[in-house]
Write an enzyme that holds these catalytic residues in place. Structure first.
Site, PDB file in Angstrom:
ATOM      1  N   GLN B 265       0.839  -1.203   0.000  1.00 13.03           N
ATOM      2  CA  GLN B 265       0.000   0.000   0.000  1.00 13.03           C
ATOM      3  C   GLN B 265       0.869   1.245   0.000  1.00 13.03           C
ATOM      4  OE1 GLN B 265      -3.443   0.234  -0.372  1.00 13.03           O
ATOM      5  NE2 GLN B 265      -2.882  -1.839  -0.956  1.00 13.03           N
ATOM      6  N   HIS B 268       1.979   3.048  -3.183  1.00 17.89           N
ATOM      7  CA  HIS B 268       1.044   3.809  -4.027  1.00 17.89           C
ATOM      8  C   HIS B 268       1.388   5.296  -4.039  1.00 17.89           C
ATOM      9  CE1 HIS B 268      -1.848   1.086  -5.721  1.00 17.89           C
ATOM     10  NE2 HIS B 268      -2.001   0.460  -4.566  1.00 17.89           N
ATOM     11  N   GLU B 333      -9.721   0.954   4.508  1.00 16.91           N
ATOM     12  CA  GLU B 333     -10.066   0.489   3.163  1.00 16.91           C
ATOM     13  C   GLU B 333      -9.794  -1.023   3.048  1.00 16.91           C
ATOM     14  OE1 GLU B 333      -7.406   2.035   0.255  1.00 16.91           O
ATOM     15  OE2 GLU B 333      -8.729   1.606  -1.453  1.00 16.91           O
ATOM     16  N   HIS B 426     -54.292  16.136  -0.091  1.00 12.49           N
ATOM     17  CA  HIS B 426     -53.873  14.755   0.153  1.00 12.49           C
ATOM     18  C   HIS B 426     -55.064  13.934   0.652  1.00 12.49           C
ATOM     19  CE1 HIS B 426     -49.787  16.375  -0.088  1.00 12.49           C
ATOM     20  NE2 HIS B 426     -49.269  15.177   0.107  1.00 12.49           N
TER      21      HIS B 426
END
Lengths: 435, 435
Positions: B265, B268, B333, B426
């Site tokens: 990770q 990235h 995540e 209504h």
């Protein structure tokens, strides 16, 4: 101009129909720079100063006189007392509605699932409820007990652990119907706060008010702006536009019924949009006559008149299939199919929040007690979004449990693709697990 | 400072652990007023001037030399040619991944349902695909063929009629891997455009580029800003933050494997967040040693180092159950449960985008080919949102079809509640249908 002319007439056979239709539908939400900045300031203040900021704003904006934060909470005893003092017919009607909303909501509940592959690898999706949800209920004339039920029940059915309601109490006046509905729906805690400060408190939490995972419910421009600004910190439901009804009628329903169905949306506010499509030109005139005759009898005649003359229309179509195509373009919040074979016509409908089929299915039945939610996508957003439901209070997590064999197979592919993307830590992480 | 010290160490038993944890997680997305205003201008220009505006921006920002709008389209023949010229191992790997993503996605497909009540009233929910979806694919180094598969396949499985990809081609250079993946995934049309102008074109349509119902896919700050601004006109997926991995390990996985999983990770980008939780203090040091030893070998060592020292952490917990509680607070995540009994630990997990269970399940397998989507909620939004899935390309419409008997029963309740809310149109609309 008589009432008979005070609603636009369009015809799909006109060369410029699409342009006219787009003009009819155009509605730009006002965005006020000053309001935006004031809401930013309110959120920052609540975030930094917690309870004290919420209490100060509430005393200032709602003319309350809270002296300490705990006074902002409405106790369960208060909610129960409101419920206990409801007239019996109202209590029974709310209970009837709540039960039907609950039964329908139960069908929407998502379940976890998983499957095992030949090599023992397990894949799946785990569904869990949100921990906490916040329900915003407006003060004043727009505070509807039916909205409390429609927002709260799906959250409780989803299994949300704690449902927190905020409702402003201007001058300290509580809305007993709203408190009663909250009690019936199982709201866990309630606070007598509103506006952007209430949204900020729910999003970030204070010493007294717990932070929630998602905020739902309608509100004024300050509330809507605050919801947009805290989105990301928490989830939000849609930002609702004016109410809309689109009716497709084959000309064989009592025109008074259709006129009253149009009124039922138009009476919400001047920006509401009520449109009728029919392949029967004479019927459109009959409905226009019903409108002219019935309007003076209506308590909210001025609002209805403004809505119908400003944003309403009677539209002549060549066929019911063409009407369905127009409906798909409009993607209305409410769509009535007041025709002989509504199920057949429904197969042509792709974009609508809720579809009311047959001459007996007045849209208002859906507003109160049919079962499906009355919080629906507006302003054409039914092209890509859905009614509020149990699924809005649940979330999914992917599950992956690889066997040694599975990691070997998947790892080879992952390694090739990772190296293709020049992500070598990715590749090596997979390669470690190869046999 | 040696590498051994270049990642933060926390301990849940420290009195100020929660404060330290919140500081570690804090990440404010930059919001630049100038960018915001420029994007507003771009959107307005595309909305007003259509193709010409898109073409001018593309020639200006991407150094292209389009002379007419039709040249912006990438033909199906171009996509097929890119696919046909892929090396066999890459083609096979992409096909293997696409098939697994499709099989998993099929399980997510929502189905319509309905039920009939005793009095003949029918209630239900109709599920339909979006008409059109737009897939944004970044240009340059962040253009990953795996992302094309992950975004496109769920749309096609949902039944989206037309899937339109936009991908910038700086200086006219196409990314052949991206075009090949688009061909494989069944992208219907593709345009060589990017940036805010591409998002605006997809949201409002131009003479050449069709308007879509929803825009998905990652992009830079201009793209993210444009997506936020067109939300409401169209649907959008989430706005992705930096990648995150949280690993819970019982100390019995090879520390090199865990170090490489953290790297996967961290590589990235510098803002990516990689955190390890363990109840075994010695193991945390073993992983620190693995990090120090393996880091110099990595192609992206500088990025990994910046990510780990800036946002990474090794956290000592008292127990695996406590680790699960920390994970629920972080709502990562990606969550790896690298423990002996991951299924048991998983029952304690409520908030995570994807859960990778067992020592063999490297997170990277999920990035490429395990099957579940790699587009996942970041920045704690897994508390209230879900992985990208087929359901994001479907929508629901409520169905109500009352029998005469049903309209009579429901109408009585609706009338009481409507009159309680002072909405008499209504009430009368319901009352017309009473027997």
């Amino acid at each position: 101009m008589t009432m008979n002319q005070s609603i636009a007439r369009l015809n799909t056979s006109d060369a410029n129909f699409q342009t006219q239709l787009q003009q009819l539908l155009a509605f730009e939400e006002s965005s006020d720079h000053d309001i935006h900045q004031r809401v930013i300031d309110i959120i920052a203040n609540v975030r930094n100063n917690g309870d004290q900021a919420v209490l100060d704003y509430t005393n200032q904006f709602d003319q309350c006189s809270f002296t300490k934060p705990s006074e902002m909470e409405l106790s369960q005893a208060q909610l129960k007392a409101a419920w206990d003092s409801l007239p019996q017919d109202k209590a029974e009607a709310l209970e009837f509605a709540a039960n039907r909303v609950r039964v329908y909501a139960e069908k929407q509940k998502m379940q976890s699932w998983q499957y095992t592959e030949a090599d023992g690898t397990v894949l799946g999706q785990k569904v869990t409820p949100l921990d906490r949800a916040g329900l915003y209920v407006p003060g004043g004339k727009a505070a509807y007990p039916s909205s409390v039920l429609m927002n709260a029940i799906p959250a409780k059915v989803a299994g949300v652990r704690e449902l927190i309601m905020v409702v402003p109490t201007p001058h300290g006046h509580t809305n007993e119907l709203v408190l009663a509905a909250a009690y019936l729906a199982g709201v866990d805690r309630a606070f007598a706060i509103g506006g952007a400060q209430a949204v900020a408190a729910l999003a970030f939490g204070t010493e007294t008010i717990p932070a929630v995972e998602k905020i739902v419910g309608p509100g004024n421009i300050y509330v809507a702006t605050a919801k947009k600004l805290v989105f990301g910190q928490v989830g939000i439901d849609m930002i609702a536009g004016p109410s809309e009804i689109l009716i497709i009628c084959d000309g064989k329903t009592n025109p008074d019924w259709i006129a009253m169905d149009l009124f039922s949306q138009a009476e919400h506010d001047e920006d509401a949009q009520a449109i009728l499509l029919s392949d029967d030109a004479d019927f459109l005139e009959e409905v226009a006559n019903s409108i002219a005759r019935l309007l003076p009898e209506m308590e909210r005649a001025e609002i209805i008149k403004a809505s119908l003359s400003g944003r309403g229309a009677l539209i002549k179509v060549a066929s019911l299939e063409e009407a369905a195509a127009v409906a798909n373009t409009i993607a209305p919040e409410h769509l009535e199919l007041s025709v002989e074979d509504p199920e057949k016509l429904c197969t042509h409908i792709r974009n609508a929040g809720a579809i009311f089929m047959g001459r007996y299915t007045a849209e208002v039945l859906g507003d109160y007690c049919a079962g499906p939610n009355h919080v629906l996508p507006t302003s054409g957003t039914a092209r890509f979004s859905s009614p509020l439901g149990v699924y809005d209070f649940q979330k999914r997590s992917s599950l992956i449990f690889c066997s040694a064999e599975g990691a070997n197979t998947l790892g080879k592919t992952a390694s090739i693709l990772a190296r293709g993307e020049s992500l070598t830590a990715h590749a090596r992480s997979a390669e470690y697990r190869l046999k």
